[in-house]
Scaffold this motif. Sequence first.
Motif, mmCIF file in Angstrom:
data_model
loop_
_atom_site.group_PDB
_atom_site.id
_atom_site.type_symbol
_atom_site.label_atom_id
_atom_site.label_comp_id
_atom_site.label_asym_id
_atom_site.label_seq_id
_atom_site.Cartn_x
_atom_site.Cartn_y
_atom_site.Cartn_z
ATOM 1 N N MET B 1 -18.659 -2.204 1.660
ATOM 2 C CA MET B 1 -17.875 -3.110 0.559
ATOM 3 C C MET B 1 -17.129 -3.876 1.372
ATOM 4 O O MET B 1 -16.721 -5.170 0.806
ATOM 5 C CB MET B 1 -16.959 -2.160 -0.420
ATOM 6 C CG MET B 1 -17.691 -1.897 -1.884
ATOM 7 S SD MET B 1 -18.918 -3.207 -2.312
ATOM 8 C CE MET B 1 -18.137 -4.038 -3.511
ATOM 9 N N LYS B 2 -16.265 -3.737 2.184
ATOM 10 C CA LYS B 2 -15.047 -4.278 2.917
ATOM 11 C C LYS B 2 -15.869 -5.597 3.577
ATOM 12 O O LYS B 2 -15.200 -6.538 3.775
ATOM 13 C CB LYS B 2 -14.498 -3.650 3.779
ATOM 14 C CG LYS B 2 -13.193 -2.904 2.919
ATOM 15 C CD LYS B 2 -12.688 -1.867 3.779
ATOM 16 C CE LYS B 2 -12.249 -0.606 2.994
ATOM 17 N NZ LYS B 2 -12.390 0.698 3.712
ATOM 18 N N TRP B 4 -18.192 -7.668 3.167
ATOM 19 C CA TRP B 4 -18.598 -8.784 2.574
ATOM 20 C C TRP B 4 -17.340 -9.814 2.518
ATOM 21 O O TRP B 4 -17.585 -11.027 2.463
ATOM 22 C CB TRP B 4 -19.159 -9.001 1.319
ATOM 23 C CG TRP B 4 -18.427 -8.430 0.154
ATOM 24 C CD1 TRP B 4 -18.344 -6.948 -0.224
ATOM 25 C CD2 TRP B 4 -17.525 -8.873 -0.485
ATOM 26 N NE1 TRP B 4 -17.611 -6.777 -1.162
ATOM 27 C CE2 TRP B 4 -17.017 -7.951 -1.435
ATOM 28 C CE3 TRP B 4 -16.935 -10.195 -0.764
ATOM 29 C CZ2 TRP B 4 -16.192 -8.241 -2.246
ATOM 30 C CZ3 TRP B 4 -15.934 -10.576 -1.855
ATOM 31 C CH2 TRP B 4 -15.531 -9.424 -2.576
ATOM 32 N N LEU B 5 -16.445 -9.390 2.553
ATOM 33 C CA LEU B 5 -15.194 -10.226 2.377
ATOM 34 C C LEU B 5 -14.454 -10.435 3.969
ATOM 35 O O LEU B 5 -13.920 -11.647 4.271
ATOM 36 C CB LEU B 5 -13.894 -9.594 1.502
ATOM 37 C CG LEU B 5 -12.762 -10.420 1.361
ATOM 38 C CD1 LEU B 5 -13.156 -11.902 0.683
ATOM 39 C CD2 LEU B 5 -11.792 -9.707 0.205
ATOM 40 N N PHE B 6 -14.145 -9.124 4.699
ATOM 41 C CA PHE B 6 -13.532 -9.358 5.973
ATOM 42 C C PHE B 6 -14.428 -8.987 7.121
ATOM 43 O O PHE B 6 -13.910 -9.173 8.216
ATOM 44 C CB PHE B 6 -12.365 -8.458 5.979
ATOM 45 C CG PHE B 6 -11.481 -8.758 4.952
ATOM 46 C CD1 PHE B 6 -11.297 -8.138 3.574
ATOM 47 C CD2 PHE B 6 -10.552 -10.027 4.993
ATOM 48 C CE1 PHE B 6 -10.179 -8.532 2.586
ATOM 49 C CE2 PHE B 6 -9.673 -10.248 4.085
ATOM 50 C CZ PHE B 6 -9.398 -9.436 2.864
ATOM 51 N N GLY B 67 6.288 -4.979 -1.408
ATOM 52 C CA GLY B 67 4.902 -4.816 -1.301
ATOM 53 C C GLY B 67 4.260 -5.419 0.035
ATOM 54 O O GLY B 67 3.735 -4.930 0.755
ATOM 55 N N ILE B 68 4.764 -6.780 0.146
ATOM 56 C CA ILE B 68 4.037 -7.575 1.041
ATOM 57 C C ILE B 68 4.673 -7.093 2.496
ATOM 58 O O ILE B 68 4.024 -6.868 3.363
ATOM 59 C CB ILE B 68 4.734 -9.110 0.979
ATOM 60 C CG1 ILE B 68 3.991 -9.732 -0.227
ATOM 61 C CG2 ILE B 68 4.434 -9.770 2.117
ATOM 62 C CD1 ILE B 68 4.758 -11.026 -0.775
ATOM 63 N N MET B 71 3.025 -3.804 3.306
ATOM 64 C CA MET B 71 1.403 -4.144 3.745
ATOM 65 C C MET B 71 1.498 -4.551 4.987
ATOM 66 O O MET B 71 0.468 -4.070 5.654
ATOM 67 C CB MET B 71 0.910 -5.053 2.517
ATOM 68 C CG MET B 71 -0.517 -5.179 2.670
ATOM 69 S SD MET B 71 -1.556 -6.561 1.960
ATOM 70 C CE MET B 71 -2.086 -5.761 0.434
ATOM 71 N N PHE B 80 -6.184 -2.817 9.829
ATOM 72 C CA PHE B 80 -6.453 -3.964 8.673
ATOM 73 C C PHE B 80 -7.168 -2.649 7.703
ATOM 74 O O PHE B 80 -6.632 -2.741 6.614
ATOM 75 C CB PHE B 80 -7.069 -4.999 8.802
ATOM 76 C CG PHE B 80 -7.415 -5.676 7.860
ATOM 77 C CD1 PHE B 80 -6.197 -6.664 7.482
ATOM 78 C CD2 PHE B 80 -8.405 -5.602 6.748
ATOM 79 C CE1 PHE B 80 -6.231 -7.536 6.038
ATOM 80 C CE2 PHE B 80 -8.358 -6.602 5.725
ATOM 81 C CZ PHE B 80 -7.497 -7.526 5.419
ATOM 82 N N VAL B 84 -4.792 -1.620 4.373
ATOM 83 C CA VAL B 84 -4.924 -2.447 3.187
ATOM 84 C C VAL B 84 -5.495 -1.400 2.090
ATOM 85 O O VAL B 84 -5.346 -1.311 0.913
ATOM 86 C CB VAL B 84 -5.806 -3.519 2.963
ATOM 87 C CG1 VAL B 84 -4.845 -4.865 3.565
ATOM 88 C CG2 VAL B 84 -6.936 -3.705 3.907
ATOM 89 N N SER B 85 -6.497 -0.578 2.458
ATOM 90 C CA SER B 85 -7.116 0.578 1.546
ATOM 91 C C SER B 85 -6.197 1.514 1.070
ATOM 92 O O SER B 85 -5.993 1.915 0.047
ATOM 93 C CB SER B 85 -8.170 1.323 2.378
ATOM 94 O OG SER B 85 -9.106 0.436 2.659
ATOM 95 N N VAL B 87 -2.707 0.868 0.832
ATOM 96 C CA VAL B 87 -1.828 0.089 -0.139
ATOM 97 C C VAL B 87 -2.539 -0.029 -1.498
ATOM 98 O O VAL B 87 -2.005 -0.169 -2.642
ATOM 99 C CB VAL B 87 -1.657 -1.327 0.702
ATOM 100 C CG1 VAL B 87 -0.872 -1.951 -0.236
ATOM 101 C CG2 VAL B 87 -0.828 -1.072 1.781
ATOM 102 N N GLY B 88 -3.929 -0.169 -1.350
ATOM 103 C CA GLY B 88 -4.619 -0.666 -2.567
ATOM 104 C C GLY B 88 -4.519 0.516 -3.441
ATOM 105 O O GLY B 88 -4.645 0.296 -4.936
ATOM 106 N N THR B 89 -4.412 1.581 -3.086
ATOM 107 C CA THR B 89 -4.498 2.853 -4.121
ATOM 108 C C THR B 89 -3.035 3.087 -4.793
ATOM 109 O O THR B 89 -2.968 3.592 -5.669
ATOM 110 C CB THR B 89 -4.807 4.118 -3.357
ATOM 111 O OG1 THR B 89 -3.714 4.344 -2.364
ATOM 112 C CG2 THR B 89 -6.262 4.104 -2.743
ATOM 113 N N PRO B 91 -0.590 1.290 -6.493
ATOM 114 C CA PRO B 91 -0.196 0.793 -7.583
ATOM 115 C C PRO B 91 -0.923 1.634 -8.717
ATOM 116 O O PRO B 91 0.079 2.199 -9.700
ATOM 117 C CB PRO B 91 -0.734 -0.469 -8.023
ATOM 118 C CG PRO B 91 -0.928 -1.026 -6.582
ATOM 119 C CD PRO B 91 -1.396 0.017 -5.603
#
Lengths: 241, 489
Positions: B1-2, B4-6, B67-68, B71, B80, B84-85, B87-89, B91
Amino acid sequence: MSDATDDTKQPKPEDGFGQLVWTLDRGLRWPEDILNLLAAVATMFLVLIGVYQIVVGMRDLCFPIPGTYPSDDWWVAPSFGFEDYCVPLINAPMFGYIDMIELAMPILAIIGIAYCMRMGTHIRMDLFIGRMKGRPLWTIETFNALVMLIFALLMARFSYDFFDDAFTLGDSTTDAEIDTWPSKLLVPLAFCLLAVRLMVQFLGALRLAANPALPPVGVIVQKDIAEQAQEEIREAMGSTR
Amino acid sequence: MKEWLFGEAADTPGALFGIGYNFDVCLFAATETDPGTACGPLLVGTICILLLFGLAILGVRVAFAAGIAGMVGMIEMIGFGPGVSTVGTIPYAKTSLYALSVLPPFILIGFLAYHAGMTAKLFDAARKWIGWVPGGLAVATVMAQAGFAAVSGASTATAAVFSRVAIPEMLRNGYNKRLAAGVVAAGGTLATLIPPSAILVIYALIVEESVGALLLAGFLPGVVSALIYAAIIILWAKVQPDAGPSVGGYKWGERLKALPGIIPIFFVAGIIIWSIYTGKATVTEAGALGAFVILIVAFTQGMRFGGLKDALMETARLTVMIFTLIWGIFIFVTFLNYSTVPQAFSQWIVDLPYNPYLILLAILIGYAVLGMFMDAIGMLLVTLPIFYPAVMALNGGDYVTRETSAFGLSSTEASIWFGIIVVKMAEVCLITPPIGLNCFVVNGVRPDIPLGDVFKGIAIFFIADVIAIAALVLFPDIVLFLPDLMSPG
């Protein structure tokens, strides 16, 4: 609210860029308002379900059976297996209550994040920025909006992975076995909306950084401490009667 | 999944600055005599703490600044992708907790409290019962505010509503303007200690203590603060009888008649304390029932559906603000634990060759200074990840007993005790210049009382607060008496 962004009487600006920001800002309001309204309704439900659990469900409340109680402090009974000494009054707790509340938490706690950003409710330190005016102020605001925008995009992107895992693997709550993915999906959605709102704030601040004389659109106008106090008063007592 | 973006994200530690686990990179390079300071993870931690404060000072919303910074630090520490994975969980993971569902009902109670007309009734009852003492109306105001605190967790809101109810009455009876304004601004701070208090719930969650224990712990310190305020007012009125004449002459019949109007308040306070003690209902359920009762009272007092909708929308907004702060801070805390900064800071504090009470005093003074620039909740959340472990380590660590600890408290007790002290400290900052918001609120409701007079009136209550904090530090039993009753043994 005294925020410029929520001043519905504010006229459409004359400059083309301002009109674009104005249109985007107005267009964003209804999804933001609806999501916050949903959070408000969820709050009411949380209250009503809580009342049900305590009054109708009577989860653990029970009659002491006379003569069977070891001491007269029957009201602190739960620590010693109270069912031996008393009978349940009505015992119909809602099945999976705690699981349902946990799954509903993103509705209460996260989906209103863009609305909250528009209203300027997220707290910040005003000591330095509160003294800035004109171009320096709007340049810093442009930077702030950009930084938060990047963060919101990353959060949207990677909280989506968390949802994706739950969806693919079929994650569910332990107790009532309810699927968790719909609840997890709310997080990236909320961050997407937040990113769009921050985009509007970024454009609005950029416009004012270019020309501070223009009427502010799509940005949060700084409130000094006295105005903040007025807002607290309004929040506590409704409209200033 | 990652991908395609990064694409192939750099998943190696030290992805941003190349110092994540490079112990050769130090804040002050090693010399022959000095081993160097803050190398590798510790250096990343230091940089990110500076980043957090830098962003916050520039005006980035505190939750996002945390948060920033968190991260950026996570990416640096673990690469990376993993960074970020993780951090993404956060919230979702840190908000979908049942214990946190107590906040919306508590906040709602506060927003409905004014509409329920409780303020005027409380003030009326307090005046009839204790108006006869010197400075009677001012003492009655403090007591009514302490009572109102049982349905409100918001300091500024309490100050606002009492500015409207109590100040006109006091001025009509010839009270000194400064006393009248000062007592209302100071009495507002009682709201955060007496349950239901949102700020204590947040503290409990951050430090992983029992929410119930913290809520109970706030009760007596709130009452003690109110009594110290009352004592100071009586003293003021004795020294300067014109400043606060007593109002007496009420018959017992009148006094008893004033009581039924304030029953809902005792009900709300009672149901919350009952639920914590007995465990027969969760605090959320108790808060929900409390909110429901206040809602019914508000409707009987003429609140319309529109008023309810406004209160709910405000509640939702404030809830989101608080939760955003919570998960933002948790991102930062997650990173801090990787960086070992809290451990290093704790070690440094423990190694200081001073009396623990002196170190605690220094920390509290630090809070007072910081409180001049920052909102109470924001200040608490930003500083706790560093100061809380340090104070716990100062007391003797996680498994310390009363006998071997520095403050004579077990680790759980120390954690509750410190919570009440810092929350009280944060509240003091609401009445001190330059941004004593409560003073601005009083001045906002009563523009005829100049801000200068409000701040002058508050001075004596500031002294009262210092006495109260000293009492809490020296006699921890004031804080711990009620929570200790809860846990057998």
